[in-house]
Design a protein around this motif. Structure first.
Motif, mmCIF file in Angstrom:
data_model
loop_
_atom_site.group_PDB
_atom_site.id
_atom_site.type_symbol
_atom_site.label_atom_id
_atom_site.label_comp_id
_atom_site.label_asym_id
_atom_site.label_seq_id
_atom_site.Cartn_x
_atom_site.Cartn_y
_atom_site.Cartn_z
ATOM 1 N N CYS A 295 0.856 -1.189 0.000
ATOM 2 C CA CYS A 295 0.000 0.000 0.000
ATOM 3 C C CYS A 295 0.895 1.242 0.000
ATOM 4 O O CYS A 295 1.486 1.595 1.020
ATOM 5 C CB CYS A 295 -0.924 -0.043 1.217
ATOM 6 N N THR B 168 1.380 1.162 6.056
ATOM 7 C CA THR B 168 0.269 1.513 6.939
ATOM 8 C C THR B 168 0.484 2.944 7.422
ATOM 9 O O THR B 168 1.533 3.541 7.165
ATOM 10 C CB THR B 168 0.216 0.576 8.159
ATOM 11 N N PRO C 17 -1.528 4.125 2.806
ATOM 12 C CA PRO C 17 -1.376 3.824 4.233
ATOM 13 C C PRO C 17 -2.709 3.631 4.959
ATOM 14 O O PRO C 17 -2.808 2.780 5.851
ATOM 15 C CB PRO C 17 -0.627 5.034 4.788
ATOM 16 N N ASP D 28 1.513 9.507 4.828
ATOM 17 C CA ASP D 28 0.499 10.071 5.720
ATOM 18 C C ASP D 28 0.636 11.591 5.801
ATOM 19 O O ASP D 28 -0.044 12.234 6.577
ATOM 20 C CB ASP D 28 0.605 9.446 7.110
ATOM 21 N N GLN E 42 -4.996 -4.442 7.894
ATOM 22 C CA GLN E 42 -4.507 -5.060 9.132
ATOM 23 C C GLN E 42 -5.637 -5.230 10.137
ATOM 24 O O GLN E 42 -5.737 -6.261 10.791
ATOM 25 C CB GLN E 42 -3.376 -4.240 9.736
ATOM 26 N N GLU E 43 -6.498 -4.223 10.261
ATOM 27 C CA GLU E 43 -7.643 -4.325 11.176
ATOM 28 C C GLU E 43 -8.571 -5.472 10.780
ATOM 29 O O GLU E 43 -9.174 -6.104 11.650
ATOM 30 C CB GLU E 43 -8.427 -3.008 11.215
ATOM 31 N N SER F 183 -10.528 4.192 0.634
ATOM 32 C CA SER F 183 -9.704 3.196 1.336
ATOM 33 C C SER F 183 -10.583 2.135 1.976
ATOM 34 O O SER F 183 -10.298 0.934 1.890
ATOM 35 C CB SER F 183 -8.853 3.869 2.418
ATOM 36 N N THR G 148 -5.456 2.401 3.622
ATOM 37 C CA THR G 148 -5.925 1.073 3.216
ATOM 38 C C THR G 148 -5.128 -0.018 3.922
ATOM 39 O O THR G 148 -5.706 -0.992 4.411
ATOM 40 C CB THR G 148 -5.823 0.909 1.684
ATOM 41 N N GLY G 149 -3.820 0.154 4.001
ATOM 42 C CA GLY G 149 -2.988 -0.840 4.682
ATOM 43 C C GLY G 149 -3.386 -1.009 6.142
ATOM 44 O O GLY G 149 -3.468 -2.133 6.656
ATOM 45 N N SER G 150 -3.654 0.094 6.812
ATOM 46 C CA SER G 150 -4.079 0.021 8.221
ATOM 47 C C SER G 150 -5.426 -0.689 8.349
ATOM 48 O O SER G 150 -5.623 -1.514 9.249
ATOM 49 C CB SER G 150 -4.169 1.431 8.821
ATOM 50 N N VAL H 264 0.842 -7.211 4.917
ATOM 51 C CA VAL H 264 0.572 -5.841 4.480
ATOM 52 C C VAL H 264 1.832 -5.009 4.657
ATOM 53 O O VAL H 264 2.427 -4.984 5.733
ATOM 54 C CB VAL H 264 -0.581 -5.199 5.298
#
Length: 173
Positions: free
Chosen positions: A38, A68, A51, A42, A58-59, A159, A53-55, A65
């Motif tokens: 991703c 983030t 970032p 930020d 992970q959630e 995202s 989308t990556g976070s 991934v």
């Protein structure tokens, strides 16, 4: 960084078609051998799509991934981060881009890499076996300014749509 992508061999779709794209990938590859890269920072609302989308991925419990909000994969870290992805993994690259006004809010999907920072003369390597380029705003004469002034709310929604499509597609595996 600004990411413009050639629309050659890319399919421009709305969010609801993302699930089909990810389902197709999951039919061909093991979940344990897929890494999402991703791309973005930020520090710019328009370029935070990667970032964010990556976070979210992970959630949702996605294991592999890169990129983030806590650890962005940007122009300065991209090559080093890519070198850490196992060589047998299939990479799905996710990035923001600017495009025609009528394409804003859509996604360019491809079964080939995207090239980060190509339009601004960047020398970054192509990324991904598959790619999703989200059109976060309309292109214009000052792309960096456009990205800085792109609505964070809009980018967060795009995202979320990507991350939810990934999670939904996993259910059909």
């Amino acid at each position: 960084m600004v990411r413009h992508q050639s629309r050659e061999a890319r399919k421009n779709v709305h969010g609801e078609d993302l699930v089909l794209f990810f389902k197709h990938i999951y039919k061909l590859h093991s979940l344990d051998a897929i890494t999402f890269v991703c791309i973005g920072t930020d520090r710019s609302t328009g370029d935070a799509l990667g970032p964010l989308t990556g976070s979210l991925l992970q959630e949702y419990g996605v294991n592999h991934v890169v990129g983030t909000l806590a650890s962005p994969c940007d122009a300065d870290t991209l090559e080093k981060r890519l070198a850490l992805v196992p060589s047998h993994h299939v990479i799905i690259a996710i990035d923001a881009c600017l495009g025609p006004k009528q394409a804003t809010g859509t996604y360019y999907l491809a079964e080939h890499p995207l090239i980060p920072a190509k339009s601004v003369g960047g020398k970054l390597p192509p990324v991904g076996h598959y790619s999703v380029a989200a059109v976060v705003n309309a292109n214009g004469p000052r792309p960096y300014s456009i990205l800085q002034m792109t609505s964070l709310h809009f980018v967060m929604g795009m995202s979320r749509t990507i991350a939810e499509a990934v999670a939904e597609a996993v259910k059909y595996r």
